[in-house]
Every structure is written in C-alpha cells, then in structure tokens.
Design an enzyme around this catalytic site. Structure first.
Site, PDB file in Angstrom:
ATOM      1  CG  ASN A 255       6.247  21.093  -9.965  1.00 40.14           C
ATOM      2  OD1 ASN A 255       6.765  21.448 -11.024  1.00 40.14           O
ATOM      3  ND2 ASN A 255       5.015  20.623  -9.896  1.00 40.14           N
TER       4      ASN A 255
ATOM      5  CG  HIS B 197      -3.306  25.726 -11.356  1.00 34.85           C
ATOM      6  ND1 HIS B 197      -4.212  25.103 -10.531  1.00 34.85           N
ATOM      7  CD2 HIS B 197      -2.344  24.804 -11.625  1.00 34.85           C
ATOM      8  CE1 HIS B 197      -3.816  23.859 -10.292  1.00 34.85           C
ATOM      9  NE2 HIS B 197      -2.684  23.654 -10.942  1.00 34.85           N
TER      10      HIS B 197
ATOM     11  CD  GLU C 156      -0.631  30.214 -12.490  1.00 36.16           C
ATOM     12  OE1 GLU C 156       0.531  29.859 -12.749  1.00 36.16           O
ATOM     13  OE2 GLU C 156      -1.629  29.546 -12.775  1.00 36.16           O
TER      14      GLU C 156
ATOM     15  CB  SER D 227       2.543  25.911 -13.703  1.00 34.38           C
ATOM     16  OG  SER D 227       1.289  25.992 -14.317  1.00 34.38           O
TER      17      SER D 227
ATOM     18  CG  ASP E 115      -1.622  30.348  -7.504  1.00 37.96           C
ATOM     19  OD1 ASP E 115      -0.573  30.044  -6.894  1.00 37.96           O
ATOM     20  OD2 ASP E 115      -2.384  29.495  -8.002  1.00 37.96           O
TER      21      ASP E 115
ATOM     22  CG  HIS F 189       4.978  27.165 -10.363  1.00 29.96           C
ATOM     23  ND1 HIS F 189       5.419  25.865 -10.381  1.00 29.96           N
ATOM     24  CD2 HIS F 189       3.659  27.121 -10.660  1.00 29.96           C
ATOM     25  CE1 HIS F 189       4.409  25.059 -10.692  1.00 29.96           C
ATOM     26  NE2 HIS F 189       3.330  25.798 -10.863  1.00 29.96           N
TER      27      HIS F 189
ATOM     28  CE  LYS G 101       3.034  23.109  -7.944  1.00 30.33           C
ATOM     29  NZ  LYS G 101       1.682  23.658  -8.048  1.00 30.33           N
TER      30      LYS G 101
END
Ligand SMILES: *Cc1c(COP(=O)(O)O)cnc(C)c1O
Length: 390
Positions: free
Chosen positions: A48, A134, A174, A178, A203, A206, A235
C-alpha cells in the site's frame, strides 16, 4: 477440554475446511518494488506504499534525524507527558494542508476509527455506513451503542432513503475503497448529509497522498469538507499512525473522550517528525502521483476487455476471479513468474468475489507493469484451460 481450548481448535478446523486459513509469511524488502521470500525475488504488487515512500532514503534519514533529536519512545500517553513539539508540528501541518482546525493523532487507523465512533455515538443515534467500509469501522459501529445500518455500496439513493427515515445521522464512508479501488460519490453524499442535518465522516486511508491537489485526498479532489476526516499514515505516507481531522471543538472533545488517544502511549516523537517530512514530500513531489497515473494507464491499456479486469482511477487494481481457490491458484502461478500479488478471499470480500488485489506504486517501472500484465494474462489462460473452459 476447557471451553477456550476447544473453541480455538474448532474455529481453526472450520477455517481450514473452508480453505480460508491465513498465514504469516516472513518477507524481505517488502516495502520496496522487489521483495524476497526464501531466497527468490518477486516484483511486489501487494503493498500500500502507493507513493513509494516506505523505503525512500530521504524519509529514512528524516526518521533518523528525528531519533537523534527526540530519542526513541514518547514514554507516556499524550495527556500525561507524551506530547512533544514534533507531535504538535505534525498536527499543525496536517491542519494547514487539509483545511481543518484540529488534528488528533493516533497510533493506527484502526484505533482512530474505533475512537471516533465509540466517543461520538450514543444510544439513540443512527450510524449509516457504506457496506464495504473497513473492518475497523464496521466493528466499531456494531459495538457502539448506536443503531448501525449499512447502505449499498456507493448507492446514494439507498443512503437517501435511510437518511429520510433517520435524519441527524452519522454517515461514514471511505474516500477510496481498499478492495475495489473505486471512489465514493463524495459530492452527492456531502450534499445529502447536509440536507438531512447529518454529519459526514470520511476515512481516506487510500486517497490521502494519492488524489487531490498536492495529494490532499479524495475530499479535496471534489472540493468538499466533511465534518470529520480520518487519514492514515500506513499507506501513501510510507509509515504508520493516523489522524482525525475536525473542528476545534471536535478536537477538544476527542482530547477528553477518545480513549484510544487518552489511554495509549503517544507515537514516538521521531515518528511524528518523520511523518511531518513525509507530509512535505507528498505535497511537493507531484512526480509520484504522475508516475502512478502513467503506470495505471499502461496496465489498463493492456488489460481492458479481459474478464475480471476493473478499471480504477486509483493505484488499487482489483482483478476479480470469483472462487477463492481459483484466486489462490492464479496468485501461485503468478509467483512462479516472479510476480507477487495477494489473493483476497472471503470474509475480507463477499463470497464469490475472491480477487487479486493488485497495487501499483510510484517505484514500479513500466517494464515491471508490462511483466505483470503478461503474466496475469498467461495465468488466466492456464487456469481456464485447466478448468476445460477453452
Ligand atoms: C488500512 C485501513 C485502516 C487501518 O489503518 P491502520 O493504520 O493500518 O490501522 C482504516 N481504514 C481503512 C479504509 C484502511 O484501508
């Protein structure tokens, strides 16, 4: 047999029977583009570390300088004596970059998400989460006193129907998902939460560093400011830790009530110092994001039209295979060609959608991406042939 012993045995047998047993593997150089395992080298498409910072000499040196300046550990939780100028500088830098009044640091994204939901939610609250959020968010939601409802992945209509029944909710999504590498429709979600007197928490584990102007993330990319933004440092930052960005009052509140912040040893000051340096590298080194776009374009060009290929605007490139066992055997075949990708299986993803989670980083070369595409195409062909599909 004591109940805990038998419970452990049964659970392990069950996992094994499903073919879902997970195993730790010792790897060398797995924070770089070429990892090694038991003496063999593999091109690493599993990390990541999107911007290629985790083993960057400049960042390593920054952490070393932090160590010289601040010593090793923080020696206490933040409210006792663990909060240093390195921590404060990092918080200030994050606020300025991302446009928030306060940033509260955590040792991991997992704990930041738990702290956020546990401290904010009460019994009569409704928490609306994207179905693919997540595990740290899902678990915290379920364990919190609030009523958790999940909306269909990226489905704004479904979210609206839930919000219309429970205004004043907390909506959590998110920025980039992910396992799918797709992006939440943040503009629409933000206007809905606004309309229904709700709060939005994003969130962006990524998206931060990768998307937006100077890498300011998914929200910056569409010019929205959520009530709460969680960023993680494991990440694109190439390190570890996390921060919750919020209003000044929100920050005061978390300082009082976020138990993972209050009762946990502060991250080492040298790490906060290194994170500040990573923050600068992310903002000033646009070439890393440009490289990712270039490599993503090459991969898409070579794979488009192939069943299982999913086009994304992020460095996460899922290749959906379906059966867990097939995903595993294709990943094994790739390893025979010196390509390291991880097969992601249920329960991490929905049954029947086992996949290879391929990630690109700014440290990969065009040649390596060519090799990935070539080997992947071969491995799929071989797998189909074995199944008698061609
Ligand atoms: C990785 C991740 C986390 C957890 O962060 P850690 O710092 O690894 O604990 C939280 N949320 C999302 C979306 C993630 O991908």
């Amino acid at each position: 047999m004591p109940r805990f012993k038998s419970r452990i045995k049964e659970a392990l047998v069950h996992r094994h029977e499903q073919g879902l047993t997970r195993q730790l593997k010792v790897l060398e150089n797995s924070n770089g583009p070429l990892l090694s395992s038991e003496g063999s080298y593999f091109i690493n498409f599993s990390s990541n570390d999107y911007l290629g910072l985790a083993n960057d000499p400049e960042l390593v040196e920054a952490w070393q300088n932090g160590l010289s300046q601040y010593g090793a550990g923080s020696a206490a939780s933040p409210l006792v004596t663990g909060f240093s100028s390195a921590h404060r500088n990092l918080e200030a830098q994050l606020c300025e970059w991302l446009g928030f009044e306060r940033a509260i640091l955590f040792s991991s994204g997992f704990s930041a998400n738990q702290a956020l939901l546990f401290s904010l939610l009460e019994k009569d609250d409704v928490l609306l989460q994207d179905k693919l959020n997540h595990a740290s968010l899902m678990e915290a939601g379920v364990l919190s006193p609030a009523t958790t409802k999940r909306f269909k992945h990226n489905d704004v209509q479904h979210l609206e129907s839930l919000l219309s029944r429970s205004p004043q909710s907390l909506v959590v999504t998110e920025g980039v998902f992910s396992m799918d590498g797709d992006q939440a429709p943040l503009e629409d979600i933000a206007s809905l939460t606004n309309e229904y007197d709700s709060w939005l928490a994003v969130d962006d584990a990524h998206g931060i560093g990768v998307l937006g102007d100077r890498g300011a993330g998914s929200c910056n990319a569409v010019q929205i400011t959520p009530n709460i933004l969680v960023v993680t440092f494991g990440k694109a930052f190439g390190l570890s830790g996390a921060a919750i960005l919020c209003s000044s009052e929100g920050g005061d509140y978390l300082t009082q009530f976020a138990r993972h912040h209050v009762y946990s040893t502060a991250m080492p000051p040298s790490q906060a110092f290194a994170l500040s340096h990573a923050c600068q590298m992310i903002q000033t080194q646009d070439w890393r994001r440009e490289k990712l776009i270039e490599l993503g374009g090459i991969y898409a060009e070579q794979m488009k039209g192939i069943q299982g290929f999913v086009d994304t605007k992020t460095p996460i490139k899922p290749f959906v295979i379906g059966e867990a066992q097939t995903a595993l055997s294709i990943a094994e075949e790739l390893k025979r060609n010196q390509i390291w990708v991880t097969a992601i299986r249920p329960p991490t993803v929905q049954a029947g959608t086992a996949r290879l989670r391929i990630t690109l980083t700014a440290n990969h070369t065009q040649k390596q991406v060519n090799q990935l595409s070539r080997s992947l195409l071969q491995a799929i062909e071989l797998s189909c042939a074995l199944k008698g599909e061609v």
